[in-house]
Design a protein around this motif. Structure first.
Motif, PDB file in Angstrom:
ATOM      1  N   GLU A 282      10.706  28.158  24.217  1.00 24.49           N
ATOM      2  CA  GLU A 282       9.659  28.906  23.502  1.00 24.49           C
ATOM      3  C   GLU A 282       9.532  28.551  22.022  1.00 24.49           C
ATOM      4  OE1 GLU A 282       7.500  31.193  24.684  1.00 24.49           O
ATOM      5  OE2 GLU A 282       8.234  31.043  26.738  1.00 24.49           O
ATOM      6  N   PHE A 283      10.609  27.969  21.438  1.00 29.19           N
ATOM      7  CA  PHE A 283      10.546  27.841  19.976  1.00 29.19           C
ATOM      8  C   PHE A 283       9.599  26.753  19.462  1.00 29.19           C
ATOM      9  CE2 PHE A 283      13.913  24.602  20.450  1.00 29.19           C
ATOM     10  CZ  PHE A 283      13.526  23.666  19.504  1.00 29.19           C
ATOM     11  N   PRO A 284       9.370  25.630  20.224  1.00 28.85           N
ATOM     12  CA  PRO A 284       8.588  24.551  19.591  1.00 28.85           C
ATOM     13  C   PRO A 284       7.213  24.959  19.068  1.00 28.85           C
ATOM     14  CG  PRO A 284       9.755  23.707  21.494  1.00 28.85           C
ATOM     15  CD  PRO A 284       9.916  25.199  21.542  1.00 28.85           C
ATOM     16  N   PRO A 285       6.372  25.647  19.849  1.00 29.03           N
ATOM     17  CA  PRO A 285       5.055  25.969  19.277  1.00 29.03           C
ATOM     18  C   PRO A 285       5.140  26.929  18.093  1.00 29.03           C
ATOM     19  CG  PRO A 285       5.316  26.946  21.484  1.00 29.03           C
ATOM     20  CD  PRO A 285       6.500  26.072  21.254  1.00 29.03           C
ATOM     21  N   VAL A 286       6.199  27.714  18.043  1.00 28.13           N
ATOM     22  CA  VAL A 286       6.344  28.665  16.929  1.00 28.13           C
ATOM     23  C   VAL A 286       6.699  27.924  15.641  1.00 28.13           C
ATOM     24  CG1 VAL A 286       7.724  30.602  16.068  1.00 28.13           C
ATOM     25  CG2 VAL A 286       6.988  30.580  18.461  1.00 28.13           C
ATOM     26  N   VAL A 287       7.554  26.897  15.746  1.00 27.96           N
ATOM     27  CA  VAL A 287       8.015  26.235  14.517  1.00 27.96           C
ATOM     28  C   VAL A 287       7.095  25.094  14.082  1.00 27.96           C
ATOM     29  CG1 VAL A 287      10.424  26.797  15.009  1.00 27.96           C
ATOM     30  CG2 VAL A 287       9.573  24.544  15.640  1.00 27.96           C
ATOM     31  N   GLU A 288       6.358  24.523  15.015  1.00 26.03           N
ATOM     32  CA  GLU A 288       5.599  23.301  14.724  1.00 26.03           C
ATOM     33  C   GLU A 288       4.719  23.400  13.477  1.00 26.03           C
ATOM     34  OE1 GLU A 288       3.689  21.640  18.109  1.00 26.03           O
ATOM     35  OE2 GLU A 288       3.140  19.811  17.041  1.00 26.03           O
ATOM     36  N   PRO A 289       3.990  24.510  13.290  1.00 27.96           N
ATOM     37  CA  PRO A 289       3.119  24.555  12.091  1.00 27.96           C
ATOM     38  C   PRO A 289       3.892  24.564  10.776  1.00 27.96           C
ATOM     39  CG  PRO A 289       2.558  26.310  13.667  1.00 27.96           C
ATOM     40  CD  PRO A 289       3.845  25.703  14.134  1.00 27.96           C
TER      41      PRO A 289
END
Ligand SMILES: NC(=O)c1ccc[n+]([C@@H]2O[C@H](COP(=O)([O-])OP(=O)(O)OC[C@H]3O[C@@H](n4cnc5c(N)ncnc54)[C@H](OP(=O)(O)O)[C@@H]3O)[C@@H](O)[C@H]2O)c1
Length: 309
Positions: A282-289
């Motif tokens: 779950e973390f990649p889309p949250v941190v990407e920006p």
């Protein structure tokens, strides 16, 4: 069901608003406004009474709080008001208007020396925030004995600014590539705000149905990580250099950060297991920006395997 979400402009409150979107729901903001949110000061009994009088809710969710250490240090009185006085006033007004209350608390009420913690484990907060949140729990219990208190660990989810969550702040540090030392001793259980919001929804429904609940409930993701481990995971996942990140023990030696507050969640029904989200997926889309690279991140590494921690 009619619900009022106090603190709906915040990190958790935004997810709770989404999770309650099939109800008649009123959300409040304070310094942040957004279409559809009412402005209310939760440290003002008049503001709370006016809002609850208008909305006539079945259930009130209190997501108001001040959890940022810089704010506890810079304006401790205000931080205390938001954590303790607001909780007491909301509990009093909720009871007066005949609604049920779900109050959000934290794993920081524990000292982190004897995990896992059950809802009735003795609290022993190490810092001002934990002490305020514990005082708030007591105030809620006194003013509104049938309230439910939900303790949560560190949260992550779609952020409006990097410092809004620990995780997005770590992403910024990974992306910035400046030397940084990150604690590799204290274990955290980052829990997605949407997962926590689903638990809030279940608890709110149970409260309104009159279901018997324990006074305090715990919810937490299962995977535990140190800040250093999370940063390395982020770098690895996005194929970014991690040489500038060194393991340290700053949080552990500070004496005011618990080492491991793993919450025992067994008292909530097993059916809630379906809302679980796994950090590593779950973390990649949250941190990407928030990685702030010079050029856009092209693809996720396909050979990425999350370490078991
Ligand atoms: N985030 C975490 O890692 C975490 C972990 C465990 C427990 N918790 C608990 O979960 C709850 C929500 O935390 P969060 O992370 O969502 O916090 P947040 O993002 O800082 O949001 C706090 C909310 O409180 C509102 N607020 C602040 N002062 C107010 C006032 N005087 N009157 C009315 N509303 C006010 C804010 O409104 P404006 O922004 O519009 O001013 C915002 O909506 C808190 O009780 C916190 O202790 C959080």
């Amino acid at each position: 069901m009619r619900a009022v979400i106090f603190g709906a402009s915040g990190l958790l409150g935004r997810s709770v608003m989404r999770a309650f979107n099939d109800m008649t729901v009123t959300g409040t903001g304070f310094s942040r406004t957004a279409p559809g949110l009412a402005r209310a000061d939760a440290t003002s009994a008049d503001d709370i009474d006016r809002l609850l009088g208008r909305a006539q809710p079945d259930v009130v969710v209190n997501c108001v709080g001040e959890r940022r250490p810089q704010r506890w240090a810079a304006t401790p009185d205000q931080a205390r008001d938001k954590n303790v006085d607001a909780a007491r006033l909301l509990a009093q007004s909720t009871r007066q208007c005949g609604a049920r209350l779900l109050h959000i608390s934290t794993d920081y009420v524990f000292d982190g020396k004897a995990a896992p913690y059950r809802p009735d484990s003795p609290p022993n907060p190490l810092n001002a925030y934990g002490r305020w949140k514990l005082l708030a729990e007591h105030a809620v219990r006194a003013a509104c004995p049938d309230a439910a208190i939900l303790r949560l660990p560190v949260l992550y989810g779609p952020a409006q600014f990097a410092a809004e969550t620990n995780l997005t702040e770590l992403a910024r540090q990974v992306g910035a590539r400046a030397p940084v030392e990150l604690d590799d001793v204290c274990v955290r259980y980052p829990t997605h705000t949407d997962e926590a919001a689903e638990v809030c929804r279940w608890l709110a429904g149970a409260l309104v149905r009159g279901q018997r609940l324990g006074a305090v409930a715990h919810w937490s993701a299962e995977q535990g990580f140190t800040k250093y481990q999370m940063a390395v995971l982020i770098a690895d996942r996005f194929g970014l250099p991690a040489g500038h990140i060194r393991p340290g023990e700053a949080d552990a030696v500070s004496g005011d950060r618990p080492i491991d507050c793993r919450l025992d969640c067994r008292d909530l029904p097993e059916a809630l297991g379906t809302v679980r989200r796994h950090f590593t997926t779950e973390f990649p889309p949250v941190v990407e920006p928030w990685l702030l690279p010079a050029e856009p991140i092209s693809t996720l590494r396909k050979d990425f395997h999350a370490p078991c921690v």
